[in-house]
Design an enzyme around this catalytic site. Structure first.
Site, PDB file in Angstrom:
ATOM      1  N   GLY A 119       0.799  -1.226   0.000  1.00 46.32           N
ATOM      2  CA  GLY A 119       0.000   0.000   0.000  1.00 46.32           C
ATOM      3  C   GLY A 119       0.826   1.268   0.000  1.00 46.32           C
ATOM      4  O   GLY A 119       0.344   2.318   0.434  1.00 46.32           O
TER       5      GLY A 119
ATOM      6  N   HIS B  44       9.612   6.772   3.736  1.00 46.94           N
ATOM      7  CA  HIS B  44       9.132   7.383   4.982  1.00 46.94           C
ATOM      8  C   HIS B  44       8.849   6.294   6.007  1.00 46.94           C
ATOM      9  O   HIS B  44       8.413   5.187   5.667  1.00 46.94           O
ATOM     10  CB  HIS B  44       7.884   8.239   4.750  1.00 46.94           C
ATOM     11  CG  HIS B  44       6.795   7.550   3.980  1.00 46.94           C
ATOM     12  ND1 HIS B  44       6.838   7.397   2.610  1.00 46.94           N
ATOM     13  CD2 HIS B  44       5.645   6.957   4.384  1.00 46.94           C
ATOM     14  CE1 HIS B  44       5.756   6.751   2.210  1.00 46.94           C
ATOM     15  NE2 HIS B  44       5.026   6.458   3.272  1.00 46.94           N
TER      16      HIS B  44
ATOM     17  N   HIS C 288       6.561   5.486   9.237  1.00 52.12           N
ATOM     18  CA  HIS C 288       5.370   5.890   9.995  1.00 52.12           C
ATOM     19  C   HIS C 288       5.646   5.660  11.480  1.00 52.12           C
ATOM     20  O   HIS C 288       6.068   4.563  11.869  1.00 52.12           O
ATOM     21  CB  HIS C 288       4.162   5.029   9.622  1.00 52.12           C
ATOM     22  CG  HIS C 288       3.666   5.192   8.220  1.00 52.12           C
ATOM     23  ND1 HIS C 288       2.560   5.945   7.890  1.00 52.12           N
ATOM     24  CD2 HIS C 288       4.121   4.670   7.045  1.00 52.12           C
ATOM     25  CE1 HIS C 288       2.348   5.874   6.579  1.00 52.12           C
ATOM     26  NE2 HIS C 288       3.276   5.107   6.044  1.00 52.12           N
TER      27      HIS C 288
HETATM   28  P1  DGP Z   1       2.351   5.082   2.491  1.00 53.76           P
HETATM   29  O1  DGP Z   1       1.085   4.312   2.255  1.00 53.76           O
HETATM   30  O2  DGP Z   1       3.288   4.309   3.421  1.00 53.76           O
HETATM   31  O3  DGP Z   1       3.008   5.553   1.215  1.00 53.76           O
HETATM   32  O4  DGP Z   1       1.906   6.359   3.310  1.00 53.76           O
HETATM   33  C1  DGP Z   1       1.832   7.647   2.791  1.00 53.76           C
HETATM   34  C2  DGP Z   1       1.198   8.506   3.839  1.00 53.76           C
HETATM   35  O5  DGP Z   1       1.396   9.860   3.457  1.00 53.76           O
HETATM   36  C3  DGP Z   1      -0.312   8.311   4.013  1.00 53.76           C
HETATM   37  O6  DGP Z   1      -0.565   7.850   5.322  1.00 53.76           O
HETATM   38  C4  DGP Z   1      -0.909   9.693   3.806  1.00 53.76           C
HETATM   39  C5  DGP Z   1       0.280  10.611   3.858  1.00 53.76           C
HETATM   40  N1  DGP Z   1       0.219  11.733   2.945  1.00 53.76           N
HETATM   41  C6  DGP Z   1      -0.020  11.692   1.596  1.00 53.76           C
HETATM   42  N2  DGP Z   1       0.017  12.931   1.077  1.00 53.76           N
HETATM   43  C7  DGP Z   1       0.295  13.773   2.103  1.00 53.76           C
HETATM   44  C8  DGP Z   1       0.464  15.184   2.196  1.00 53.76           C
HETATM   45  O7  DGP Z   1       0.379  15.931   1.217  1.00 53.76           O
HETATM   46  N3  DGP Z   1       0.729  15.690   3.437  1.00 53.76           N
HETATM   47  C9  DGP Z   1       0.843  14.886   4.546  1.00 53.76           C
HETATM   48  N4  DGP Z   1       1.098  15.493   5.704  1.00 53.76           N
HETATM   49  N5  DGP Z   1       0.695  13.556   4.493  1.00 53.76           N
HETATM   50  C10 DGP Z   1       0.421  13.007   3.286  1.00 53.76           C
END
Ligand code: DGP
Length: 111
Positions: free
Chosen positions: A91, A98, A100
């Site tokens: 996902g 990154h 989490h």
């Molecule tokens: P992943 O599924 O591991 O690629 O998680 C990406 C995360 O990034 C998801 O939980 C939502 C977050 N995310 C996506 N776009 C943005 C954004 O523009 N700003 C912030 N703060 N978070 C974002």
């Protein structure tokens, strides 16, 4: 174009919680827990599968940053989850590595 690179450069807004020379951390826009922070390297690395002998320090460094933020946000004793998604089946949505950091509630799903 990479949204996390734009966030790091200040071209897109975010709720920043940490920054140093090489790392940046901000609140996830769609939090899955009361505390949900993303820790990213400033250097663009697409995914954890791109970690090799040259850049493996990045993973340890991100964990050090996550542990520090967990302390600052007072979830170090209650516990927290660190997750890295790699590729479609995991996902992964944003192709800038990154970590989490999630906590502040009991998470029942166990990987
Ligand atoms: P992943 O599924 O591991 O690629 O998680 C990406 C995360 O990034 C998801 O939980 C939502 C977050 N995310 C996506 N776009 C943005 C954004 O523009 N700003 C912030 N703060 N978070 C974002």
């Amino acid at each position: 174009m990479c949204i996390f690179c734009d966030i790091i450069k200040g071209k897109l807004p975010c709720d920043k919680v940490y920054e140093d020379e090489n790392y940046f951390a901000f609140k996830d826009i769609r939090p899955k827990a009361p505390v949900h922070i993303l820790i990213v390297p400033k250097k663009h690395i697409e995914k954890v599968a791109d970690i090799d002998g040259e850049n493996k320090n990045v993973i340890g460094d991100m964990v050090v940053v996550a542990n520090r933020i967990a302390k600052d946000l007072d979830i170090d004793k209650s516990g927290y989850r660190l997750v890295i998604n790699n590729g479609p089946d995991a996902g992964q949505e944003v192709y800038h590595l990154h970590l989490h950091l999630m906590g502040g509630k009991r998470m029942i799903f166990a990987a």
